[in-house]
Enzyme design. Structure first.
Site, short mmCIF file in Angstrom:
data_model
loop_
_atom_site.label_atom_id
_atom_site.label_comp_id
_atom_site.label_asym_id
_atom_site.label_seq_id
_atom_site.Cartn_x
_atom_site.Cartn_y
_atom_site.Cartn_z
N GLU A 16 0.89 -1.22 0.16
CA GLU A 16 0.18 -0.16 0.02
C GLU A 16 0.91 1.25 -0.01
O GLU A 16 0.35 2.41 0.43
CB GLU A 16 -0.95 -0.02 1.22
N SER A 191 -6.61 -2.77 2.24
CA SER A 191 -7.12 -2.33 1.23
C SER A 191 -7.17 -3.33 -0.03
O SER A 191 -7.04 -3.12 -1.02
CB SER A 191 -5.94 -1.30 0.81
N SER A 326 -10.88 8.83 -0.01
CA SER A 326 -11.05 7.92 1.15
C SER A 326 -12.30 8.09 1.84
O SER A 326 -12.55 9.39 2.15
CB SER A 326 -9.85 8.07 1.89
#
Length: 367
Positions: A16, A191, A326
């Protein structure tokens, strides 16, 4: 007013990495410059730490697919001790400017699994987010599920395997237990990294192979039919929950690309269209999950909402993304906490916890 120096640690040796770069940029752009000065510490994909300059710490910063850390080769040394001057320039062995609070925005492995948090505790530095235990527990989906079940909170039915038990991973037995479709996930990733949706035996074997690239333990999980609801939690001993939001993926499940790269990959309903009763149920359950897993500071709790109203916890993210798309900051903004104030409150929570921890005795008797 004396400004606090906030050390933002970002990047990391993690799948990530690029998400973290985006998160760091948004935090730097939004932080209250009248209250805080910023020190940037970037970690490259090989794990080397760099003292970064705020004017040039990123390359291709406007392109999520091409964004990169601008390496400086000015390394960092961490010196554990009693005071808070444990960060030094590795090349010059000189103190960096005093850092008052660290905001570690390193997502995934070595960033939100307790590793970073343990190092910061040894360095006696206040830091944003969950402590060592909460970070490690939430990163490990297998352990998190066990604790949530013990707390009476619903989670998806699943099976856990390690490399040693790979011989027991029979497709027909797993299908008989969990049904189809099902999902295969690395136990310690976030994620949607390494996650596969399985429709048949070929998908099954490929999904196992993919998941084991990212961890030594994998989760095979039943598919839950329901709406994808997310709720943001903020606080230490008395946490509060945001209004819930809903993810409506446009391309199958909510993948890594849909979360952080493709702004059209999913529709975000913020707030979610829920009755007042369901909204309160989501908020209350999110706080219960947060406390059951020993979280502090912040977390995003992801649910499936089934047609009968049952809430099933999907996962808990203790360092959620702070990118432009987000959910965590978006949920707080719709709940009345704008981005810059959210950052401010997270910093205050870090200081509050550190002060609380410093009151604990470390010896059984006074010298």
């Amino acid at each position: 007013m004396i400004k606090k120096k906030i050390g933002i640690i970002f990047g990391g040796k993690s799948a990530e990495h690029e998400v973290s770069l985006q998160s760091a940029k948004n935090i730097v752009d939004a932080i209250d410059k009248e209250k805080y000065d910023v020190a940037l510490i970037g970690i490259d994909k090989e794990g080397k730490w760099h003292i970064s300059d705020q004017t040039s710490y990123l390359l291709n910063e406007e392109n999520p697919k091409l964004i990169q850390l601008n390496k400086t080769n000015q390394g960092i040394a961490v010196i554990p001790g009693e005071n808070q001057r444990q960060l030094k320039s590795a090349a010059q062995s000189s103190d960096l400017d005093q850092i008052d609070v660290v905001f570690p925005i390193v997502h995934g492995t070595l960033g939100e699994d307790g590793s970073m948090q343990g190092m910061l505790r040894l360095a006696n530095l206040p830091f944003v987010g969950a402590n060592v235990l909460g970070s490690a527990v939430c990163m490990d989906k297998d352990i998190a599920k066990r604790l949530l079940r013990e707390s009476g909170i619903s989670v998806a039915k699943s099976m856990t395997f390690t490399r040693k038990s790979i011989g027991k991973m029979d497709f027909n037995k797993v299908k008989s237990n969990l049904g189809l479709p099902l999902f295969i996930k690395p136990a310690n990733q976030g994620s949607s990294v390494g996650v596969s949706k399985v429709e048949n035996e070929e998908d099954f074997h490929q999904g196992i192979k993919d998941a084991f690239q990212f961890d030594h333990k994998i989760i095979i999980e039943e598919s839950i039919i329901g709406r994808e609801i997310e709720c943001a939690v903020l606080g230490n001993e008395e946490p509060i929950a945001s209004l819930p939001g809903e993810i409506k993926p446009k391309k199958g499940f909510y993948s890594y690309e849909s979360k952080y790269i493709d702004e059209t990959g999913a529709e975000l309903a913020i707030p979610a269209e829920l009755s007042s009763e369901l909204t309160e149920k989501v908020k209350q359950t999110a706080v219960e999950v947060f406390q059951s897993l020993e979280c502090e500071g912040l977390a995003r709790v992801d649910f499936f909402l089934k047609e009968d109203g049952e809430l099933v916890v999907n996962e808990v993210n203790t360092l959620p993304g702070f990118t432009k798309i987000s959910m965590y900051p978006k949920l707080w903004e719709i709940s009345g906490v704008p981005y810059h104030e959210l950052i401010n409150r997270l910093i205050e929570l870090a200081v509050e916890r550190h002060k609380r921890d410093m009151q604990l005795k470390n010896v059984m008797w006074d010298e």
